[in-house]
Design an enzyme around this catalytic site. Structure first.
Site, PDB file in Angstrom:
ATOM      1  N   LYS A   1       0.821  -1.207   0.000  1.00 47.79           N
ATOM      2  CA  LYS A   1       0.000   0.000   0.000  1.00 47.79           C
ATOM      3  C   LYS A   1       0.861   1.265   0.000  1.00 47.79           C
ATOM      4  O   LYS A   1       0.386   2.331  -0.362  1.00 47.79           O
ATOM      5  CB  LYS A   1      -0.934   0.028   1.215  1.00 47.79           C
ATOM      6  CG  LYS A   1      -1.892  -1.154   1.325  1.00 47.79           C
ATOM      7  CD  LYS A   1      -3.092  -0.959   0.453  1.00 47.79           C
ATOM      8  CE  LYS A   1      -4.269  -1.891   0.717  1.00 47.79           C
ATOM      9  NZ  LYS A   1      -4.043  -3.232   1.185  1.00 47.79           N
TER      10      LYS A   1
HETATM   11  C1  LIG Z   1      -4.724  -4.385   0.786  1.00 44.30           C
HETATM   12  C2  LIG Z   1      -3.991  -5.654   0.833  1.00 44.30           C
HETATM   13  C3  LIG Z   1      -4.281  -6.702  -0.069  1.00 44.30           C
HETATM   14  C4  LIG Z   1      -5.409  -6.606  -1.061  1.00 44.30           C
HETATM   15  O1  LIG Z   1      -5.154  -5.680  -2.089  1.00 44.30           O
HETATM   16  P1  LIG Z   1      -6.350  -5.152  -3.012  1.00 44.30           P
HETATM   17  O2  LIG Z   1      -5.723  -4.174  -3.939  1.00 44.30           O
HETATM   18  O3  LIG Z   1      -7.351  -4.533  -2.109  1.00 44.30           O
HETATM   19  O4  LIG Z   1      -6.916  -6.342  -3.722  1.00 44.30           O
HETATM   20  C5  LIG Z   1      -3.508  -7.842  -0.028  1.00 44.30           C
HETATM   21  N1  LIG Z   1      -2.520  -7.977   0.877  1.00 44.30           N
HETATM   22  C6  LIG Z   1      -2.213  -7.017   1.770  1.00 44.30           C
HETATM   23  C7  LIG Z   1      -1.122  -7.249   2.742  1.00 44.30           C
HETATM   24  C8  LIG Z   1      -2.928  -5.816   1.766  1.00 44.30           C
HETATM   25  O5  LIG Z   1      -2.618  -4.867   2.657  1.00 44.30           O
END
Ligand SMILES: *Cc1c(COP(=O)(O)O)cnc(C)c1O
Length: 440
Positions: A107
């Site tokens: 993220k």
């Molecule tokens: C947010 C997140 C996901 C999922 O990602 P999306 O883009 O919402 O599908 C997977 N793994 C982790 C560790 C995350 O923080």
């Protein structure tokens, strides 16, 4: 670049509007109107380019003159200041480590770039109102967005998170900052938090008082930087001499922003055979791929908590990119879901076999790839997107006796344990959130 609303292809806005508004007034999501392949020379030279070079080329190609090139370069270099290496597990599996940023989850890419892009646009227009960034988090978004906007003048960040459903270290990443960051601990699920944010956007009275914007993956600014590392992974495979003719990416998914970014990269010319939608027990998209029915459900808690999402907001974008029908999506995406027991088994097996520790989300991606190699194409090469560092989920490793190794906690995370948590409790009732926001 112009963007349209997924509810109305005629409704076109510029990048600045799409980024600042997050969501179209008709509740549609913004999508780029044209996605044209990058020039051939980019692909010819890609092995000579650094991650930042690649990021700048892709960003400039997408954003065109919405941001002057020199500004864009500063933004990219500032936001993408950590690596994303592909670690080879064996001849057919590479792990793309996306957790080397400040909050140790992928993220950071979306949030850091979005924060800089928003700051750039907001210096041009704030209407005299303080900007409030509302963000719902299933664990990792909160920390990444809070870090991205921390101590930025004129911007308040409000993080809504489900009480008891995020890991201790995840929670500390956004409840210990203070200054312009407020955490709201919602007595509900992530889906409740996401709904509250959407309701706030659509509330006329709130929008009169506050300049509200969203940092969730409904905001297209998050998706742009998430395309960069698909290209960079490809460049690394070429450098390693890996045959990429049957290249697949396995994406551990929740809201499907990461997978959407992969499809965008493919439209920009990245040669990808298929994407694998790897899900935990919240299996809405794998179910759709199998049955043709999109049926949002209440989310169920799993040990891959950042993917506990029962109504994935980017599903409409997947449809825009693949086509409206089940068979259209099947050509681009193959899906599978796994329960907690399978996740733990994969973590144990991979550690034993390769000495490599998967976080629970990455383990879902690993399992998705294994299943694809078994059921669909035994000759593929797969890259698993590793979305977080295992140390963010210590509880998971400590509470399963099958796991007989320990996870080293990087200094960056260890330091959080000494800080004090500040969060304001809240019910999942919109009236309460509204009253709180009006006090701001
Ligand atoms: C947010 C997140 C996901 C999922 O990602 P999306 O883009 O919402 O599908 C997977 N793994 C982790 C560790 C995350 O923080």
């Amino acid at each position: 670049m112009k963007l349209y609303s997924t509810h109305n292809p005629e409704y076109l806005v510029d990048v600045k509007t799409a980024v600042i508004q997050s969501m179209a007034p008709d509740k549609g999501l913004f999508m780029p109107q044209h996605l044209l392949p990058l020039p051939q020379h980019f692909f010819d030279d890609i092995t000579d380019l650094s991650f930042q070079d690649i990021a700048l080329e892709v960003a400039h190609h997408l954003l065109e003159d919405s941001v002057p090139l020199e500004q864009l370069q500063i933004m990219v270099n500032d936001a993408i200041n950590f690596d994303a290496p592909v670690v080879s597990l064996d001849k057919q599996v590479g792990i793309l480590e996306l957790f080397h940023g400040p909050t140790m989850a992928f993220k950071d890419f979306g949030a850091r770039f979005m924060a800089r892009l928003m700051r750039y646009f907001l210096t041009q227009e704030v209407d005299g109102k303080a900007v409030t960034v509302l963000v719902a988090t299933s664990g990792d978004t909160g920390g990444a967005v809070a870090q991205g906007f921390y101590q930025v003048d004129g911007v308040n960040v409000i993080v809504l998170y489900p009480k008891g459903l995020v890991s201790d270290l995840q929670e500390r990443q956004f409840t210990t900052l203070d200054h312009n960051i407020t955490a709201l601990e919602v007595n509900g699920t992530f889906d409740d938090c996401q709904r509250l944010v959407k309701e706030a956007f659509l509330d006329a009275e709130l929008n009169e008082h506050l300049f509200l914007t969203s940092a969730n993956s409904i905001n297209v600014a998050r998706l742009i930087p998430q395309t960069f590392y698909y290209f960079y992974a490809y460049a690394q495979l070429l450098r390693k001499g890996i045959d990429t003719s049957n290249l697949v990416f396995s994406v551990p998914s929740g809201n499907y922003g990461n997978l959407t970014a992969g499809l965008i990269a493919q439209k920009l010319g990245l040669p990808v055979k298929r994407f694998i939608a790897s899900a935990n027990r919240n299996d809405i998209v794998p179910q759709y791929l199998e049955t043709g029915e999109f049926k949002p459900k209440h989310s169920v808690p799993t040990i891959a908590n950042a993917m506990d999402i029962g109504n994935p907001s980017n599903f409409v974008r997947l449809q825009e990119l693949c086509g409206p029908n089940q068979s259209d999506m099947q050509r681009f995406i193959w899906g599978h879901s796994f329960d907690d027991e399978a996740i733990i088994k994969a973590i144990v097996a991979v550690q034993r076999h390769y000495g490599y520790i998967l976080d629970p989300h990455t383990a879902v991606g690993y399992l998705g790839l294994q299943e694809y190699l078994k059921e669909v194409d035994s000759g593929a090469y797969g890259v698993v997107l590793s979305t977080a560092h295992p140390a963010k989920f210590l509880e998971v490793y400590e509470s399963h006796q099958e796991i007989n190794f320990s996870v080293q906690v990087p200094e960056r995370l260890e330091a959080l344990k000494k800080l004090e948590k500040h969060a304001r409790p809240m019910t999942a009732d919109f009236a309460q959130l509204k009253a709180f926001l009006l006090e701001q």
